[in-house]
Each structure stands twice: as structure tokens, then as C-alpha cells.
Design an enzyme around this catalytic site. Structure first.
Site, PDB file in Angstrom:
ATOM      1  N   GLU A 205      -3.436  -0.362   7.982  1.00 48.13           N
ATOM      2  CA  GLU A 205      -2.286  -0.018   8.823  1.00 48.13           C
ATOM      3  C   GLU A 205      -2.435  -0.692  10.175  1.00 48.13           C
ATOM      4  O   GLU A 205      -3.528  -0.738  10.743  1.00 48.13           O
ATOM      5  CB  GLU A 205      -2.190   1.500   9.102  1.00 48.13           C
ATOM      6  CG  GLU A 205      -1.772   2.329   7.926  1.00 48.13           C
ATOM      7  CD  GLU A 205      -1.668   3.817   8.263  1.00 48.13           C
ATOM      8  OE1 GLU A 205      -1.388   4.172   9.432  1.00 48.13           O
ATOM      9  OE2 GLU A 205      -1.876   4.625   7.343  1.00 48.13           O
TER      10      GLU A 205
ATOM     11  N   GLU B 258      -7.499   8.276   6.701  1.00 52.45           N
ATOM     12  CA  GLU B 258      -7.650   8.861   8.041  1.00 52.45           C
ATOM     13  C   GLU B 258      -8.113  10.317   8.015  1.00 52.45           C
ATOM     14  O   GLU B 258      -7.495  11.188   8.617  1.00 52.45           O
ATOM     15  CB  GLU B 258      -6.341   8.753   8.831  1.00 52.45           C
ATOM     16  CG  GLU B 258      -5.957   7.331   9.133  1.00 52.45           C
ATOM     17  CD  GLU B 258      -4.874   7.231  10.220  1.00 52.45           C
ATOM     18  OE1 GLU B 258      -4.405   8.268  10.718  1.00 52.45           O
ATOM     19  OE2 GLU B 258      -4.526   6.099  10.580  1.00 52.45           O
TER      20      GLU B 258
ATOM     21  N   ARG C 294       0.856  -1.191   0.000  1.00 50.31           N
ATOM     22  CA  ARG C 294       0.000   0.000   0.000  1.00 50.31           C
ATOM     23  C   ARG C 294       0.891   1.239   0.000  1.00 50.31           C
ATOM     24  O   ARG C 294       1.778   1.369   0.848  1.00 50.31           O
ATOM     25  CB  ARG C 294      -0.893  -0.007   1.250  1.00 50.31           C
ATOM     26  CG  ARG C 294      -1.676   1.273   1.397  1.00 50.31           C
ATOM     27  CD  ARG C 294      -2.604   1.294   2.612  1.00 50.31           C
ATOM     28  NE  ARG C 294      -3.230   2.593   2.661  1.00 50.31           N
ATOM     29  CZ  ARG C 294      -3.232   3.407   3.708  1.00 50.31           C
ATOM     30  NH1 ARG C 294      -2.699   3.039   4.852  1.00 50.31           N
ATOM     31  NH2 ARG C 294      -3.788   4.593   3.626  1.00 50.31           N
TER      32      ARG C 294
ATOM     33  N   TYR D 148      -4.381   0.994  15.679  1.00 57.21           N
ATOM     34  CA  TYR D 148      -3.187   1.029  16.529  1.00 57.21           C
ATOM     35  C   TYR D 148      -3.513   0.758  17.994  1.00 57.21           C
ATOM     36  O   TYR D 148      -2.748   0.127  18.691  1.00 57.21           O
ATOM     37  CB  TYR D 148      -2.471   2.385  16.405  1.00 57.21           C
ATOM     38  CG  TYR D 148      -1.828   2.568  15.049  1.00 57.21           C
ATOM     39  CD1 TYR D 148      -0.549   2.088  14.800  1.00 57.21           C
ATOM     40  CD2 TYR D 148      -2.519   3.175  14.003  1.00 57.21           C
ATOM     41  CE1 TYR D 148       0.048   2.223  13.555  1.00 57.21           C
ATOM     42  CE2 TYR D 148      -1.935   3.322  12.750  1.00 57.21           C
ATOM     43  CZ  TYR D 148      -0.652   2.839  12.531  1.00 57.21           C
ATOM     44  OH  TYR D 148      -0.080   2.964  11.297  1.00 57.21           O
TER      45      TYR D 148
ATOM     46  N   HIS E 187      -3.277  10.902   1.029  1.00 57.17           N
ATOM     47  CA  HIS E 187      -2.718  10.679   2.374  1.00 57.17           C
ATOM     48  C   HIS E 187      -2.148  12.019   2.857  1.00 57.17           C
ATOM     49  O   HIS E 187      -0.952  12.156   3.104  1.00 57.17           O
ATOM     50  CB  HIS E 187      -1.663   9.568   2.330  1.00 57.17           C
ATOM     51  CG  HIS E 187      -1.408   8.911   3.661  1.00 57.17           C
ATOM     52  ND1 HIS E 187      -1.459   7.545   3.852  1.00 57.17           N
ATOM     53  CD2 HIS E 187      -1.101   9.418   4.871  1.00 57.17           C
ATOM     54  CE1 HIS E 187      -1.182   7.247   5.113  1.00 57.17           C
ATOM     55  NE2 HIS E 187      -0.952   8.375   5.758  1.00 57.17           N
TER      56      HIS E 187
ATOM     57  N   ASN F  16      -7.258   1.352   9.890  1.00 60.90           N
ATOM     58  CA  ASN F  16      -5.948   1.630  10.477  1.00 60.90           C
ATOM     59  C   ASN F  16      -6.120   1.491  11.980  1.00 60.90           C
ATOM     60  O   ASN F  16      -6.759   2.318  12.629  1.00 60.90           O
ATOM     61  CB  ASN F  16      -5.483   3.050  10.144  1.00 60.90           C
ATOM     62  CG  ASN F  16      -5.194   3.227   8.663  1.00 60.90           C
ATOM     63  OD1 ASN F  16      -5.317   2.284   7.875  1.00 60.90           O
ATOM     64  ND2 ASN F  16      -4.804   4.423   8.278  1.00 60.90           N
TER      65      ASN F  16
HETATM   66  C1  BGP Z   1      -1.464   7.019  10.880  1.00 61.71           C
HETATM   67  C2  BGP Z   1      -1.067   7.553   9.561  1.00 61.71           C
HETATM   68  C3  BGP Z   1       0.259   7.119   9.077  1.00 61.71           C
HETATM   69  C4  BGP Z   1       1.296   6.890  10.162  1.00 61.71           C
HETATM   70  C5  BGP Z   1       0.734   6.182  11.381  1.00 61.71           C
HETATM   71  C6  BGP Z   1       1.642   6.182  12.569  1.00 61.71           C
HETATM   72  O1  BGP Z   1      -2.181   7.981  11.560  1.00 61.71           O
HETATM   73  O2  BGP Z   1      -2.016   7.249   8.561  1.00 61.71           O
HETATM   74  O3  BGP Z   1       0.663   7.979   8.064  1.00 61.71           O
HETATM   75  O4  BGP Z   1       2.034   7.988  10.416  1.00 61.71           O
HETATM   76  O5  BGP Z   1      -0.490   6.694  11.772  1.00 61.71           O
HETATM   77  O6  BGP Z   1       1.508   7.369  13.270  1.00 61.71           O
HETATM   78  P1  BGP Z   1       2.719   8.128  13.886  1.00 61.71           P
HETATM   79  O7  BGP Z   1       3.686   8.324  12.772  1.00 61.71           O
HETATM   80  O8  BGP Z   1       2.172   9.412  14.401  1.00 61.71           O
HETATM   81  O9  BGP Z   1       3.251   7.273  14.966  1.00 61.71           O
END
Ligand code: BGP
Length: 472
Positions: free
Chosen positions: A374, A166, A76, A297, A120, A295
Site C-alpha cells: 500500500e 497491518e 491486491r 504512507y 484485513h 504499507n
Molecule cells: C491502511 C489500511 C487500509 C487503508 C489505508 C488508508 O491502514 O490497511 O485499509 O484504509 O490505510 O487509511 P485511511 O483509510 O485511514 O486513510
């Protein structure tokens, strides 16, 4: 006994143009809002910017060769709008299109499925200056024109497309926290810009149907599922409020063509609801996605927040653990640490069960296939003796989250693939180059800033997993 990953599962990795390409003013590229913003002192960690990034623009062949060696099934990446249209619209810049064509051809030649993100965050500076980017409805035509240019060029080669990456996270930073360009802090303008972005997203998807009839398109959403801090009804209400105002506002608009009820009502009472013109909601309904890019996290945990209480706060961009403040909306909710979860050095809760919950909530609310676009762990990696990078913490993170994906599939979720963030180390928007995510280490310290690529331990681990088609 869990069912195996499907044969066609897209084992992938991800990146974004500004974070990897560099070559910020090469071959006719125009400036994006990030080229401008990162040069304003104090906007990013230690003044880091993407002028050179990891120089992927010039090292693309080498990077794709590494992807092939690893066995990736999908990659991607995003297209930089101002590389295609230096001033946002008009006649496309052939050199920009040719770069992405070379990348796509290189991927396809090695059996790697390209997953192309249209936006992006690197808005052409020209459009920001001319009419304020997402704050003007004029962007809807310009975005559609840009998208159609890419559809026409790549329809025969690219099957998977991501429309907006995002929107929720980017515009929260851009219009509420003041941490992404144009660095505004105004909730009314925030919701107005989001509404226009939804319309642009829907128009881009409608046009996709004509130009890429056999492709699949959807937005990538930064999904942090909400948890209540306790079973107290006040916490449950705070959690419901947070789900509507931090998640369903976007997801419902994309997938159902409407806004969640209580959130819309609350915004109207505040005088902060977006202006909805006749035809707007019909357009949203016509521009529904084929799948949702997720995405993921971390999860966020919410408790109630009295009027006059905690407002929105900026996140930890230093990697100093324990420095993230509570953030919320007075009268509705605020975040609290979750005592059951470990965190990264950036205070992101590590929660693989949260990923299973995320996938299930989305699949059952929207009845759409999902793709993890992500997921990964940003940490301070150390380059050790003999070019070893011992990132066992990243392997543990990825393994537990892939396991959660497998469990979610067992629960009935249709999951097309998993793109780990990120392939090489890259620029983190606000955290500079010290926060590393890659399977491939990029050496910035070596004399002359060689940007040499070094395979981390996680590279070899993921290589084995892809080869086996199951977790090891
Ligand atoms: C998401 C974004 C990415 C990437 C990732 C990690 O929000 O789509 O581009 O940056 O997060 O975040 P960070 O780099 O702030 O740790």
C-alpha cells in the site's frame, strides 16, 4: 542514471474486502466485527459503513475490466473471513469461495497477478463473541483452518499471499485507542492480543509451506519509519524507543522470531509484557515470511516525553488540516510535526525520501525481498465538468514515491512490486467516503447513488507509466 524497473515488476493497486465489496449479508456471509461496530453511533465518520461500500461484490467484472484497461500487472485484495466461514469455522460457505474464485479467474484471464490478503481486519463477529478474537489462543487453530481452506482452493492460481494486514495499526486502534472494534483501551491486553496474532501468523505461514510450496507469503506491515526531532541525545533516545515499540516489536517478531530487547524489558517492568509460553518463540522462528509487505504512507518524528507527559492520542479523521494532536508514551517518546515536510489534509507527512529509508532499513535488517502492498494519497477529490477528476496532487505523490522505490532498488533493495492504495475510491475505515484514494472515482452523489466509475487523471497517468515500464 537509475536502473530501469525490472521487467517482472508488479505494477499494482490494492483494496480490502470490507472497504469495497458491500453485499454485507449476501450469499450466506456472516457478520464481521466491522458490520457490528460501524452501526454503533459515533464510531465512524458520519456513521459511514461498508454495507454497500462501492458494491464491488456485484460489479467485480466491471472493475476487473477497468484494471485490464489500465494495464495493471497485480491486484491486491482481501478475502472476507466471514464470507467463507459465516460463524468463523466449520464448513466453508461455497458461495463465498466461488466469489473469490471468479475474481481470481477474471484477473488471471487478463494477465493480472492476484495478491491475496488473508486477513484485513474483518474478524467474524461469532469468534469475537465466543472467545474475544485475538485475545484467545483458540483463534490460532481457527485462523489456520480458514487459511488452509483458501490455500487448498487457490494454491494453483495464486502465487502471492499476505497473511495479516497491518496487525500493528489495527490492534493499536482496537486495543489502545479504542477506535477499531472491540474498542478497548488497555495496553496489557494490546500486547497480549499481538502475541497471539504473531503465533497465528506463524502457524498460517507454516501451513502455507505444505499447501502452497511454490507461493510466497508475508505480513503487510504499516511502516512509519521514525525520525528524531533533532540531534539532541534525548531525541535520539526517544527515536530509538519509538522504533522498538512502534515498529521493531512487530517486524522482529515476524522476521527474526524475537522481541526487541529494551522494549521487552520496559514492558516487563510495567507488568504489560505478553505471556510467553514454552514453544511460542520456537513457533515464531518456524513461521518466518518469504517477503515483507510494506504499507507506507508517512514518517513520524519523535522527541522526548517526560513521565506524566503526553499519552496516546487519536488521529485526525475529519480532513481538517492541523487537528492531529501529539501522541506518545510518557517517559519514552511523543510525536511532533516535522518542519521540513508538507502534510496532507489529514496531517500525514508527505515524505518520499522516507519511503526510500523505509525500504533500506527493512531490507538491510531482515535480508528479505519487499513488496509495497500500500502507498497512496487520501484527499478530497472533485468531480469536475465533463467527468474530469484533476488529481494532479495524487500523481505528484505517486510519482515521487515510485521514484523513491527506484532509488531504493538502486541501493540494493529487492522490490517485487508496488500496489498503490487504492484502485477505485473506497470506504476509509474511520474517515468515511470523503477521503478518496482511487485511480477510479466512484460517484456517490448522483441520484440513486449510482456508484458510477469515472477514470481520474491519475488513471491515465498510471496507465502510461505501466505501459512504458518507467516513470513519466
Ligand atoms: C491502511 C489500511 C487500509 C487503508 C489505508 C488508508 O491502514 O490497511 O485499509 O484504509 O490505510 O487509511 P485511511 O483509510 O485511514 O486513510
Amino acid at each position: 542514471q537509475l536502473k530501469p524497473f525490472p521487467q517482472a515488476f508488479l505494477w499494482g493497486a490494492a483494496s480490502a474486502a470490507y472497504q469495497v465489496e458491500g453485499a454485507w449479508n449476501v450469499d450466506g456471509k456472516g457478520p464481521s466485527v466491522w458490520d457490528t461496530f460501524t452501526k454503533i453511533p459515533g464510531t465512524t465518520f458520519e456513521g459511514s459503513n461498508g454495507d454497500v461500500a462501492v458494491d464491488h461484490y456485484h460489479r467485480m467484472e466491471e472493475d476487473v475490466a477497468l484494471m485490464a484497461e489500465m494495464g495493471l500487472k497485480a491486484y491486491r485484495f482481501s478475502v472476507s473471513w466471514p464470507r467463507i466461514f459465516p460463524s468463523g469455522r466449520g464448513t466453508p460457505n461455497e458461495a463465498g469461495l466461488a466469489f473469490y474464485e471468479r475474481l481470481i479467474d477474471a484477473l488471471l484471464a487478463r494477465g493480472i497477478e492476484p495478491v491475496l490478503t488473508l486477513y484485513h481486519w474483518d474478524m467474524p463477529q461469532a469468534l469475537q463473541d465466543e472467545y474475544g478474537g485475538w485475545e484467545s489462543r483458540r483463534i490460532i487453530d481457527d485462523f489456520e483452518h480458514y487459511c488452509v481452506t483458501l490455500y487448498q482452493r487457490f494454491a494453483g492460481k495464486v502465487k502471492y499471499w499476505v497473511s495479516l494486514n497491518e496487525q500493528n495499526y489495527n490492534l493499536t486502534n482496537a486495543y489502545q485507542l479504542g477506535t477499531h472494534p472491540p474498542a478497548v483501551q488497555d495496553r496489557k491486553r494490546f500486547f497480549a492480543a499481538n502475541h497471539i496474532a504473531f503465533l497465528a501468523n506463524a502457524r498460517a505461514i507454516k501451513a502455507f509451506r505444505q499447501h502452497v510450496p511454490h507461493g510466497l507469503i508475508g505480513p503487510s506491515f504499516a511502516y512509519s519509519p521514525a525520525y528524531p526531532a533533532s540531534s539532541a541525545p534525548s531525541d535520539m533516545l526517544a527515536f530509538e524507543n519509538a522504533e522498538e515499540l512502534t515498529n521493531y516489536w512487530w517486524l522482529d517478531a515476524y522476521c527474526l522470531g524475537r522481541y526487541p530487547l529494551a522494549a521487552l524489558n520496559w514492558l516487563r517492568e510495567q507488568g504489560e509484557a505478553p505471556e510467553i509460553l514454552p514453544g511460542d518463540m520456537a513457533l515464531l522462528a518456524e513461521g518466518k515470511p518469504d517477503y515483507i509487505g510494506v504499507n507506507y504512507y508517512y514518517t513520524l518524528t519523535f522527541t522526548d516525553n517526560p513521565l506524566g507527559g503526553q499519552g496516546l492520542a487519536r488521529i485526525n479523521t475529519t480532513g481538517k488540516k492541523g487537528t492531529t494532536p501529539s501522541s506518545g508514551i510518557p517517559g519514552l517518546y511523543k510525536t511532533v510535526p516535522n518542519p521540513h515536510l508538507e502534510t496532507s489534509n489529514w496531517d500525514w507527512a508527505i515524505d518520499s525520501t522516507g519511503m526510500r529509508i523505509a525500504l533500506r532499513r527493512l531490507a538491510s535488517r531482515y535480508a528479505l525481498p519487499l513488496m509495497i502492498t500500500e502507498n497512496g494519497l487520501g484527499e478530497f477529490d472533485q468531480l469536475g465538468e465533463g467527468d474530469q477528476v484533476h488529481d494532479d496532487y495524487r500523481i505528484a505523490y505517486l510519482k515521487s514515491h515510485l521514484h523513491a522505490c527506484q532509488q531504493a532498488m538502486q541501493d540494493g533493495v529487492e522490490l517485487l512490486g508496488y500496489c498503490a492504495w487504492s484502485f477505485t475510491d473506497i470506504l476509509s475505515w474511520l474517515n468515511g467516503y470523503q477521503k478518496r484514494y482511487g485511480f477510479v472515482y466512484v460517484d456517490r452523489d448522483e441520484q440513486g447513488g449510482s456508484l458510477r466509475r469515472i477514470r481520474k487523471e491519475s488513471f491515465f497517468w498510471y496507465q502510461q507509466v505501466i505501459k512504458a515500464g518507467h516513470l513519466l
